[in-house]
Design a protein around this motif. Sequence first.
Motif, short mmCIF file in Angstrom:
data_model
loop_
_atom_site.label_atom_id
_atom_site.label_comp_id
_atom_site.label_asym_id
_atom_site.label_seq_id
_atom_site.Cartn_x
_atom_site.Cartn_y
_atom_site.Cartn_z
N SER A 21 9.89 -0.32 2.25
CA SER A 21 8.52 -0.20 2.79
C SER A 21 7.89 -1.58 2.86
O SER A 21 6.70 -1.75 2.63
CB SER A 21 7.67 0.74 1.94
N VAL A 68 10.86 7.78 7.21
CA VAL A 68 9.64 8.49 6.81
C VAL A 68 8.94 9.06 8.04
O VAL A 68 8.67 8.34 9.00
CB VAL A 68 8.69 7.53 6.06
N PHE A 111 4.72 12.88 1.57
CA PHE A 111 5.75 11.87 1.30
C PHE A 111 6.74 12.41 0.27
O PHE A 111 7.95 12.25 0.40
CB PHE A 111 5.12 10.57 0.80
N ARG A 128 0.82 -1.22 0.00
CA ARG A 128 0.00 0.00 0.00
C ARG A 128 0.84 1.26 0.00
O ARG A 128 0.69 2.15 -0.82
CB ARG A 128 -0.83 0.05 1.30
N TRP A 147 -1.66 -8.57 8.38
CA TRP A 147 -0.49 -8.71 9.27
C TRP A 147 -0.53 -7.68 10.40
O TRP A 147 0.00 -7.92 11.48
CB TRP A 147 0.83 -8.65 8.50
N ASP A 166 2.71 0.60 15.42
CA ASP A 166 2.45 1.34 14.18
C ASP A 166 2.36 2.84 14.42
O ASP A 166 2.97 3.64 13.70
CB ASP A 166 1.13 0.83 13.57
N PRO A 184 -4.02 -4.34 5.68
CA PRO A 184 -3.48 -5.70 5.56
C PRO A 184 -3.60 -6.48 6.87
O PRO A 184 -3.46 -5.91 7.96
CB PRO A 184 -2.01 -5.47 5.21
N1 LIG Z 1 4.11 6.38 6.99
C1 LIG Z 1 2.88 5.94 7.10
O1 LIG Z 1 1.94 6.69 7.25
C2 LIG Z 1 2.61 4.47 7.04
C3 LIG Z 1 1.30 4.02 6.86
C4 LIG Z 1 1.06 2.64 6.77
C5 LIG Z 1 2.12 1.76 6.88
N2 LIG Z 1 3.39 2.23 7.09
C6 LIG Z 1 4.52 1.28 7.20
O2 LIG Z 1 4.85 0.83 5.90
C7 LIG Z 1 5.19 -0.56 5.94
C8 LIG Z 1 4.32 -1.31 4.94
O3 LIG Z 1 2.97 -1.17 5.28
P1 LIG Z 1 1.80 -1.38 4.20
O4 LIG Z 1 0.56 -0.94 4.87
O5 LIG Z 1 2.21 -0.78 2.92
O6 LIG Z 1 1.79 -2.97 4.10
P2 LIG Z 1 1.44 -3.91 2.84
O7 LIG Z 1 1.09 -5.22 3.44
O8 LIG Z 1 0.47 -3.24 1.94
O9 LIG Z 1 2.81 -4.01 2.04
C9 LIG Z 1 3.87 -4.79 2.53
C10 LIG Z 1 4.97 -4.95 1.51
O10 LIG Z 1 5.96 -5.82 2.07
C11 LIG Z 1 6.21 -6.92 1.19
N3 LIG Z 1 6.64 -8.07 1.96
C12 LIG Z 1 7.91 -8.49 2.08
N4 LIG Z 1 8.00 -9.57 2.83
C13 LIG Z 1 6.77 -9.87 3.24
C14 LIG Z 1 6.22 -10.90 4.04
N5 LIG Z 1 6.99 -11.86 4.58
N6 LIG Z 1 4.89 -10.88 4.24
C15 LIG Z 1 4.10 -9.93 3.69
N7 LIG Z 1 4.58 -8.92 2.91
C16 LIG Z 1 5.90 -8.91 2.69
C17 LIG Z 1 4.90 -7.09 0.44
O11 LIG Z 1 5.13 -7.78 -0.76
C18 LIG Z 1 4.50 -5.63 0.21
O12 LIG Z 1 5.22 -5.09 -0.89
C19 LIG Z 1 5.02 -1.00 7.38
O13 LIG Z 1 6.27 -1.04 8.01
C20 LIG Z 1 4.16 0.07 8.01
O14 LIG Z 1 4.47 0.27 9.38
C21 LIG Z 1 3.64 3.55 7.15
#
Ligand SMILES: NC(=O)c1ccc[n+]([C@@H]2O[C@H](COP(=O)([O-])OP(=O)(O)OC[C@H]3O[C@@H](n4cnc5c(N)ncnc54)[C@H](O)[C@@H]3O)[C@@H](O)[C@H]2O)c1
Length: 381
Positions: A89, A139, A332, A16, A187, A200, A185
Amino acid sequence: MARRTIGIALNGVTGRMGYRQHLVRSLLAIREQGGLPLRDGTRLWPELVLVGRSESKLREIAERHGLTDWSTDVPAVLARPDVDIYFDSQVTAQREKALRAAIDAGKHIYTEKPIAEDVTTAVDLARLADAAGIKHGVVQDKLFLPGLRKLARLVEGGFFGRILSVRGEFGYWVFEGDWQPAQRPSWNYRAADGGGITVDMFPHWHYVLEQIFGKVTAVTAHVSNHIDKRWDEAGEAYDATADDAAYGIFEIEGGIVAQINSSWAVRVYRDELVEFQVDGTEGSAVAGLRNCRIQHRASTPKPVWNPDLPATEDFRSQWQVVPDNEEFDNGFKAQWELFLRHVVEDAPYSWDLWAGARGVQLAELGLQSAREGRRIEIPEL
Ligand SMILES: NC(=O)c1ccc[n+]([C@@H]2O[C@H](COP(=O)([O-])OP(=O)(O)OC[C@H]3O[C@@H](n4cnc5c(N)ncnc54)[C@H](O)[C@@H]3O)[C@@H](O)[C@H]2O)c1
């Protein structure tokens, strides 16, 4: 205009945040505007390498955006001399291993928060990065949001007088996933996979409080796991083992008290998904992601408590809108631009892995406070 390229490997770009905010809204947007203008008149052009686990997903994203460079072989990408920056990310639990490898390979690091799952690891990563002499950043997007920029402007301009308190309300209903798919997601709701709202969101609250109001000196938190059963992306039921609400009190130097509720089990009766009310001796403000409203001491009404009568005043209408007075870019993207300038022009940059480690520390101590039922002072890292 002369162009200079910078190679950036993006890991987690199928997720995401990686896709929408970092790839599309930040780096592709910088390319669409012809690159980042540098002080010497050249333009910095990000050359992107998409990295991840699924070749088909990477290819599909690359083709959608006219990109040609992707790989599922992270070590091979890190060995490439034309890759200058490693960006991460991925899910939080995968971050430590990846950052260590990138630091070992001598790449500059830019990463999503939290930078690690525990503070010992976070500090170790920051030390390693310093020792390797690389540039590093984390970030901290909320600081670059219009609402919080306006709030910071009010603080800098002395609007509040003495700041007394901050009340933050963050959250929305995240569907369980049974009769409507969840919008986050799965997780995030499993402790074993690095989930939990404290881990988080407390890193976000740490930099917001530290950068706008002052050093956070103590935390008292209560965390809950309100919804313990959810349905994942495949429609399978699972045990939601991670905390989905955190109710925190943060003490800030100078006697400011901040209370912030964070919840994925709350329905929104607010103007924005996060709002902070700040009260000071001279005035108050309510800031969200985009908007900020103020009420000065001189225009403060004098309500009198009388439950026998209906409310006589329309309190919300008594606040004044703070004007933008400038153009706000995507938060961002704005931070990416500062980090790129830090890497190529050595511009000052304070949002580094040490700042990221302090965010992880607040989350860890918040969870400890909740577990032990006590207030915890925050030691210097
Ligand atoms: N700055 C913000 O506002 C903000 C907001 C949401 C999430 N985040 C952070 O960004 C990171 C990603 O969050 P997201 O919401 O994009 O998650 P997401 O589940 O949408 O994306 C996760 C990414 O990690 C990859 N990945 C690698 N190994 C993996 C595994 N073993 N299992 C599952 N996915 C795996 C996935 O393929 C995918 O590309 C997290 O660390 C979260 O804390 C930050």
